[in-house]
Design a protein around this motif. Sequence first.
Motif, short mmCIF file in Angstrom:
data_model
loop_
_atom_site.label_atom_id
_atom_site.label_comp_id
_atom_site.label_asym_id
_atom_site.label_seq_id
_atom_site.Cartn_x
_atom_site.Cartn_y
_atom_site.Cartn_z
N ASP A 240 36.48 44.84 18.92
CA ASP A 240 37.45 45.27 19.94
C ASP A 240 38.49 46.21 19.35
O ASP A 240 39.24 45.85 18.44
CB ASP A 240 38.12 44.03 20.53
CG ASP A 240 38.98 44.35 21.74
OD1 ASP A 240 39.04 45.52 22.14
OD2 ASP A 240 39.58 43.41 22.28
N ARG A 241 38.59 47.43 19.89
CA ARG A 241 39.55 48.41 19.41
C ARG A 241 40.97 48.16 19.92
O ARG A 241 41.92 48.74 19.41
CB ARG A 241 39.11 49.82 19.86
CG ARG A 241 37.85 50.31 19.20
CD ARG A 241 38.11 50.64 17.75
NE ARG A 241 39.06 51.73 17.62
CZ ARG A 241 38.72 52.98 17.36
NH1 ARG A 241 37.47 53.31 17.17
NH2 ARG A 241 39.65 53.92 17.26
N LEU A 242 41.11 47.32 20.94
CA LEU A 242 42.44 47.07 21.50
C LEU A 242 43.27 46.16 20.61
O LEU A 242 44.50 46.18 20.65
CB LEU A 242 42.32 46.48 22.91
CG LEU A 242 43.61 46.33 23.70
CD1 LEU A 242 44.31 47.68 23.88
CD2 LEU A 242 43.34 45.70 25.06
N ALA A 243 42.61 45.35 19.81
CA ALA A 243 43.34 44.43 18.94
C ALA A 243 44.22 45.22 17.97
O ALA A 243 43.76 46.13 17.29
CB ALA A 243 42.36 43.56 18.16
N LEU A 244 45.48 44.89 17.92
CA LEU A 244 46.41 45.59 17.04
C LEU A 244 46.16 45.24 15.58
O LEU A 244 46.29 46.08 14.69
CB LEU A 244 47.85 45.23 17.43
CG LEU A 244 48.25 45.59 18.86
CD1 LEU A 244 49.68 45.14 19.13
CD2 LEU A 244 48.11 47.08 19.11
N VAL A 245 45.82 43.99 15.33
CA VAL A 245 45.47 43.51 14.00
C VAL A 245 44.20 42.70 14.14
O VAL A 245 44.07 41.93 15.09
CB VAL A 245 46.60 42.62 13.41
CG1 VAL A 245 46.22 42.09 12.03
CG2 VAL A 245 47.91 43.40 13.36
#
Length: 264
Positions: A240-245
């Motif tokens: 998932d690219r939305l995860a900040l970390v």
Amino acid sequence: MGYDEVFLSATALPIPTRPALTTLTYTHFSVSMDTSRRLAAVTAVNIDGAALRDVERGDDWRLDPRLPTTQQAGPELYANNDIDRGHLVRRRDPVWGTRDVAEQANEDTFHYTVCGPQTATLNQSKELWLGLEDYVLEHAREYGQKISVFSGCIFADDDPVYRGIAIPRRFFKIAAWWQDDVPAATGYVLDQSESLAPILERGVLARDIPPLGAYRTYQVPVADIAAATGLAMADLTAADRLALVPGVRPVEWREIERADDLVW
């Protein structure tokens, strides 16, 4: 035939799944049906942006003879109302390859198993859901990119029943691709709760509709889609690219109003 797990890379990316689904294969895509709900729990399509073709649309909707009619929602659900047959597999997505293959893929998308009941307001909105689908497809076309897309219904026990079918209030879409030698994915949820209310009030049943907007689109953590659907999708969640970390989910969903809002 059907969705190819190694389409993006030699590393397999399986279809999200859960028990008791029936999977049907078509040209360049597959559909996993929840036969108790008579709708698709999840669909999976491979898109080859370098080989897309334009073919005549057609409109020959049909039931799939591989399933009993009691296990798929048919034309009676969509007749004489404001509910559209919303393609869960976008018609143009699997239409690539040789002319014959592309034409067969186009025809395959007109099975009732491939669509979900979407309000006309939602299904025809170029600014929101349709706009997102256009963005994904045109991105693949422009860059000759391969993308796999997973879409389906988010079922809830209290979904309102209309003409004998429990109508999902929400749908999901996950786009996946390969970037810098690793998988990448982004997830989206479309909410049609409020736009369903007038139809249900005129129809068989109206229930309490949560005030979440007529047809709002959100970019969301893939993990949230997994939790809402009960589908196993560990590979997509990890990509998932939305995860900040890595491993840490964002607190809020991102409402999408234009392409610039997307984290891609």
